[in-house]
Design a protein around this motif. Structure first.
Motif, PDB file in Angstrom:
ATOM      1  N   GLY A 162       0.773  -0.975  -0.060  1.00  0.00           N
ATOM      2  CA  GLY A 162      -0.172  -0.048  -0.027  1.00  0.00           C
ATOM      3  C   GLY A 162       0.733   1.521  -0.127  1.00  0.00           C
ATOM      4  O   GLY A 162       2.169   0.948   0.538  1.00  0.00           O
ATOM      5  N   PRO A 163       0.715   2.306  -0.079  1.00  0.00           N
ATOM      6  CA  PRO A 163       1.074   3.766  -0.093  1.00  0.00           C
ATOM      7  C   PRO A 163       1.646   4.133   1.285  1.00  0.00           C
ATOM      8  O   PRO A 163       0.984   3.333   2.019  1.00  0.00           O
ATOM      9  N   LEU A 164       2.709   4.796   1.426  1.00  0.00           N
ATOM     10  CA  LEU A 164       3.395   4.693   2.769  1.00  0.00           C
ATOM     11  C   LEU A 164       2.798   5.672   3.839  1.00  0.00           C
ATOM     12  O   LEU A 164       2.267   6.516   2.810  1.00  0.00           O
ATOM     13  N   HIS A 165       2.185   6.166   4.812  1.00  0.00           N
ATOM     14  CA  HIS A 165       1.903   6.640   5.054  1.00  0.00           C
ATOM     15  C   HIS A 165       3.177   8.258   5.914  1.00  0.00           C
ATOM     16  O   HIS A 165       4.602   7.010   6.050  1.00  0.00           O
ATOM     17  N   LYS A 166       3.056   9.037   6.650  1.00  0.00           N
ATOM     18  CA  LYS A 166       3.995   9.700   6.785  1.00  0.00           C
ATOM     19  C   LYS A 166       3.570  10.316   8.227  1.00  0.00           C
ATOM     20  O   LYS A 166       2.652  10.933   8.511  1.00  0.00           O
ATOM     21  N   HIS A 167       4.349  10.242   9.393  1.00  0.00           N
ATOM     22  CA  HIS A 167       3.395  10.821  10.184  1.00  0.00           C
ATOM     23  C   HIS A 167       3.884  11.856  10.990  1.00  0.00           C
ATOM     24  O   HIS A 167       4.897  12.463  10.129  1.00  0.00           O
ATOM     25  N   ALA A 168       2.722  12.883  11.439  1.00  0.00           N
ATOM     26  CA  ALA A 168       2.778  14.258  11.503  1.00  0.00           C
ATOM     27  C   ALA A 168       3.350  14.424  12.512  1.00  0.00           C
ATOM     28  O   ALA A 168       3.686  16.490  12.549  1.00  0.00           O
ATOM     29  N   THR A 169       3.813  14.341  13.074  1.00  0.00           N
ATOM     30  CA  THR A 169       4.205  14.616  14.633  1.00  0.00           C
ATOM     31  C   THR A 169       5.280  14.179  15.184  1.00  0.00           C
ATOM     32  O   THR A 169       6.818  14.607  15.767  1.00  0.00           O
ATOM     33  N   THR A 170       6.555  12.531  14.644  1.00  0.00           N
ATOM     34  CA  THR A 170       7.147  11.917  14.830  1.00  0.00           C
ATOM     35  C   THR A 170       8.334  12.987  14.210  1.00  0.00           C
ATOM     36  O   THR A 170       8.927  13.670  13.091  1.00  0.00           O
ATOM     37  N   PRO A 171       9.368  12.299  14.764  1.00  0.00           N
ATOM     38  CA  PRO A 171      10.260  13.622  13.697  1.00  0.00           C
ATOM     39  C   PRO A 171      11.223  12.524  12.691  1.00  0.00           C
ATOM     40  O   PRO A 171      11.242  12.193  12.627  1.00  0.00           O
ATOM     41  N   ILE A 172      12.046  13.263  11.698  1.00  0.00           N
ATOM     42  CA  ILE A 172      12.100  12.753  10.447  1.00  0.00           C
ATOM     43  C   ILE A 172      13.908  12.282  11.002  1.00  0.00           C
ATOM     44  O   ILE A 172      14.677  12.843  11.604  1.00  0.00           O
ATOM     45  N   PRO A 173      14.336  11.318  10.431  1.00  0.00           N
ATOM     46  CA  PRO A 173      15.776  10.941  10.805  1.00  0.00           C
ATOM     47  C   PRO A 173      16.723  11.831   9.953  1.00  0.00           C
ATOM     48  O   PRO A 173      16.837  12.404   9.090  1.00  0.00           O
ATOM     49  N   LYS A 174      17.979  11.763  10.557  1.00  0.00           N
ATOM     50  CA  LYS A 174      19.065  12.789   9.866  1.00  0.00           C
ATOM     51  C   LYS A 174      19.239  11.889   7.999  1.00  0.00           C
ATOM     52  O   LYS A 174      19.850  12.991   7.212  1.00  0.00           O
ATOM     53  N   ALA A 175      18.391  10.773   7.888  1.00  0.00           N
ATOM     54  CA  ALA A 175      19.287  10.646   6.005  1.00  0.00           C
ATOM     55  C   ALA A 175      17.949  11.759   5.768  1.00  0.00           C
ATOM     56  O   ALA A 175      17.866  11.548   4.104  1.00  0.00           O
ATOM     57  N   GLY A 176      17.030  11.970   6.705  1.00  0.00           N
ATOM     58  CA  GLY A 176      15.687  12.529   5.395  1.00  0.00           C
ATOM     59  C   GLY A 176      14.255  11.630   5.118  1.00  0.00           C
ATOM     60  O   GLY A 176      14.045  12.909   3.999  1.00  0.00           O
ATOM     61  N   ILE A 177      14.429  11.118   5.281  1.00  0.00           N
ATOM     62  CA  ILE A 177      13.287   9.784   4.750  1.00  0.00           C
ATOM     63  C   ILE A 177      12.051  10.167   5.555  1.00  0.00           C
ATOM     64  O   ILE A 177      12.187   9.703   6.330  1.00  0.00           O
ATOM     65  N   GLU A 178      11.227  10.772   5.040  1.00  0.00           N
ATOM     66  CA  GLU A 178       9.817  10.930   5.421  1.00  0.00           C
ATOM     67  C   GLU A 178       9.311  10.369   5.627  1.00  0.00           C
ATOM     68  O   GLU A 178       7.836  10.377   6.648  1.00  0.00           O
ATOM     69  N   GLU A 179       9.060   9.161   4.815  1.00  0.00           N
ATOM     70  CA  GLU A 179       8.072   8.075   5.096  1.00  0.00           C
ATOM     71  C   GLU A 179       8.440   6.968   6.378  1.00  0.00           C
ATOM     72  O   GLU A 179       8.045   5.697   6.788  1.00  0.00           O
ATOM     73  N   VAL A 180       9.884   7.024   6.891  1.00  0.00           N
ATOM     74  CA  VAL A 180      10.320   6.431   7.441  1.00  0.00           C
ATOM     75  C   VAL A 180       9.602   6.968   9.109  1.00  0.00           C
ATOM     76  O   VAL A 180      10.220   8.209   9.744  1.00  0.00           O
ATOM     77  N   HIS A 181       9.086   6.382  10.448  1.00  0.00           N
ATOM     78  CA  HIS A 181       8.920   6.113  11.334  1.00  0.00           C
ATOM     79  C   HIS A 181      10.050   5.393  12.543  1.00  0.00           C
ATOM     80  O   HIS A 181      10.877   3.868  12.262  1.00  0.00           O
ATOM     81  N   VAL A 182      10.816   6.360  13.251  1.00  0.00           N
ATOM     82  CA  VAL A 182      12.119   6.106  13.929  1.00  0.00           C
ATOM     83  C   VAL A 182      11.818   5.888  14.683  1.00  0.00           C
ATOM     84  O   VAL A 182      10.925   6.131  15.602  1.00  0.00           O
ATOM     85  N   VAL A 183      12.277   4.817  15.551  1.00  0.00           N
ATOM     86  CA  VAL A 183      11.916   4.205  17.182  1.00  0.00           C
ATOM     87  C   VAL A 183      13.793   4.243  17.646  1.00  0.00           C
ATOM     88  O   VAL A 183      13.952   3.558  17.135  1.00  0.00           O
ATOM     89  N   TYR A 184      13.961   4.770  18.589  1.00  0.00           N
ATOM     90  CA  TYR A 184      14.983   5.384  19.361  1.00  0.00           C
ATOM     91  C   TYR A 184      14.899   5.619  20.557  1.00  0.00           C
ATOM     92  O   TYR A 184      14.168   6.675  20.885  1.00  0.00           O
ATOM     93  N   ASN A 185      16.153   5.081  21.469  1.00  0.00           N
ATOM     94  CA  ASN A 185      15.632   5.655  22.510  1.00  0.00           C
ATOM     95  C   ASN A 185      17.176   5.195  23.394  1.00  0.00           C
ATOM     96  O   ASN A 185      17.836   3.678  23.513  1.00  0.00           O
ATOM     97  N   ASP A 186      17.890   5.518  24.062  1.00  0.00           N
ATOM     98  CA  ASP A 186      19.270   5.939  24.379  1.00  0.00           C
ATOM     99  C   ASP A 186      19.312   6.179  25.975  1.00  0.00           C
ATOM    100  O   ASP A 186      18.380   6.522  26.583  1.00  0.00           O
ATOM    101  N   HIS A 187      20.479   6.104  26.903  1.00  0.00           N
ATOM    102  CA  HIS A 187      20.633   6.306  28.376  1.00  0.00           C
ATOM    103  C   HIS A 187      19.795   7.463  28.276  1.00  0.00           C
ATOM    104  O   HIS A 187      20.216   8.543  29.297  1.00  0.00           O
ATOM    105  N   SER A 188      20.131   8.436  27.749  1.00  0.00           N
ATOM    106  CA  SER A 188      19.620   9.955  27.925  1.00  0.00           C
ATOM    107  C   SER A 188      18.398  10.291  27.908  1.00  0.00           C
ATOM    108  O   SER A 188      17.645  11.173  28.276  1.00  0.00           O
ATOM    109  N   ARG A 189      17.357   8.866  28.070  1.00  0.00           N
ATOM    110  CA  ARG A 189      15.835   9.469  27.743  1.00  0.00           C
ATOM    111  C   ARG A 189      15.571   8.166  28.944  1.00  0.00           C
ATOM    112  O   ARG A 189      15.034   7.374  28.292  1.00  0.00           O
ATOM    113  N   ARG A 190      15.261   8.489  30.045  1.00  0.00           N
ATOM    114  CA  ARG A 190      14.815   7.368  30.977  1.00  0.00           C
ATOM    115  C   ARG A 190      13.685   7.452  31.502  1.00  0.00           C
ATOM    116  O   ARG A 190      12.597   8.202  31.387  1.00  0.00           O
TER     117      ARG A 190
END
Length: 428
Positions: A162-190
């Motif tokens: 199907g056609p790809l969804h672009k999320h309205a509020t999640t951040p854009i990855p540095k690679a600039g691909i708007e259709e990607v939803h990034v799930v990311y967590n490291d020690h800076s976010r508890r």
């Protein structure tokens, strides 16, 4: 939108240290956008990060230098309805092409979850992609490990469904691909257990859209040695476990799904909302066109209060009744382990699930380790009620469990249900 400060200096502006402190505060994974990371630019997948270093965070919020932000201030028009071809309807029901290419096919539970080994997703033929779509629709979620498929290839595969969804509020990855939803967590976010309950983490993706997702994929590219699992629960099985009278009652109901709380969370963080939030009415029981099976379709994610969850209320019934029904269904999703499957990720594992028939939940047990995944999210059809499905197709919508029992030659004259209170003697 929350006001954004200009580049004018002010004695009342937050200082560098306070912003660094804010970036490391505990967070609610739904309400708090991913605007911080640990600043490790040597990280091998940093181009797919969504967060920013402390320096870039200051720039993004206060615009005092010229660094490129990762939450671009774009304005997208409302989504228009698009035609979606249900690829599973073209599949061989026995999935010979897909299964013959596999070394092993293993079902995790009778209800949900299958793992396939020995297949390179980059090499799938169109017929195998169609069969994968049908398998995902039937089993809810399908897992693959050791996949070298890159994000562009993952997106291309997703476009088959199907056609790809672009999320309205999640951040854009540095690679600039708007259709990607990034799930990311490291020690800076508890994760902050005071700001959400585990029940509230169960959700189906962006159900507020007019055409919510269908066959969605998530690939973990980096993760902890253990922890950070994902669980899925079957909406088919939830429906099958209800009494016939309650099933029939739910089939006639519709519910409001809302994007408002998610958009409010972005604005509260001073971030743009690229498409205005909407609320959409969907049937409480929908029929998956790939299988013809009925599934409960409600979305507990975000907050327990009705103003903060994705599914806000049932239309046309008293509030007390709506609250009671939704609470019951939400707890069935989170607490009925017979309907669930749990997957332990490894780097290069990928899961495909059908958002029309399952809900899922992350486990936030891995802090301070890093967990990083990329999601591709195709639009599906407008959710179809039992009444509309049967009128439009001339087919009878089915109860998945009854269909399975029929295939096994079991008697379903009593709908396969016996609600006797006699002790079963089951113990484990």
């Amino acid at each position: 939108m929350a006001p954004v400060a200009t580049n004018e200096k002010s004695t009342t502006s937050p200082n560098v240290q306070s912003l660094k402190d804010d970036a490391s505060k505990v967070f609610n994974p739904f309400y708090s956008p991913a605007i911080a990371d640990d600043g490790d630019e040597s990280y091998i997948h940093s181009q797919y990060k969504v967060g920013v270093s402390s320096r870039s965070l200051i720039v993004q919020i206060w615009n005092i230098e010229t660094f490129q932000p990762f939450f671009p201030n774009l304005s997208w028009p409302p989504l228009e309805e698009v035609e979606v071809t249900e690829r599973a309807l073209f599949a061989d029901p026995e999935k010979k092409s897909l299964f013959r290419a596999a070394k092993k096919v293993r079902h995790y539970t009778p209800v949900i979850g299958t793992e396939i080994s020995g297949i390179d997703l980059r090499q799938l033929s169109d017929s195998q992609k169609d069969e994968l779509a049908l398998l995902v629709a039937e089993r809810g979620v399908v897992f693959f490990r050791d996949q070298e498929i890159n994000i562009q290839e993952q997106l291309d595969l997703a476009r088959h469904f199907g056609p790809l969804h672009k999320h309205a509020t999640t951040p854009i990855p540095k690679a600039g691909i708007e259709e990607v939803h990034v799930v990311y967590n490291d020690h800076s976010r508890r994760p902050d257990p005071a700001s959400f309950s585990k029940l509230e983490l169960w959700h189906s993706d962006v159900t507020y859209e007019v055409q919510p997702p269908s066959v969605t994929s998530l690939k973990v590219i980096a993760g902890p040695e253990y922890g950070g699992d994902t669980l899925w629960a079957s909406g088919y099985a939830l429906y099958s476990g209800l009494s016939p009278g309650f099933q029939k009652y739910l089939e006639g109901l519709k519910a409001v799904h809302s994007a408002v709380a998610q958009a409010d969370g972005a604005r509260a963080a001073g971030l743009p909302v690229r498409r205005e939030a909407i609320e959409t009415v969907h049937p409480v029981v929908r029929v998956n066109p790939a299988t013809g099976w009925k599934s409960v379709y409600v979305n507990p994610g975000m907050f327990a209060t009705d103003s903060r969850r994705f599914t806000r209320r049932i239309v046309g019934v008293p509030k007390a009744e709506s609250d009671a029904i939704l609470s019951f269904l939400f707890h069935q999703i989170a607490e009925n382990v017979d309907n669930q499957v749990r997957f332990q990720w490894e780097p290069n594992s990928i899961a495909f699930w059908d958002n029309r028939a399952v809900v899922h939940s992350a486990t936030f047990d891995f802090w301070p380790a890093t967990r990083h995944a990329l999601r591709a999210t195709p639009h599906g059809e407008k959710p179809t009620s039992v009444e509309d499905y049967e009128r439009q197709t001339g087919k009878v919508a089915k109860d998945r469990q009854l269909e399975i029992w029929k295939q096994q030659g079991l008697d379903t004259q009593t709908n396969g249900k016996n609600y006797s209170t006699k002790a079963r003697g089951y113990n484990d």
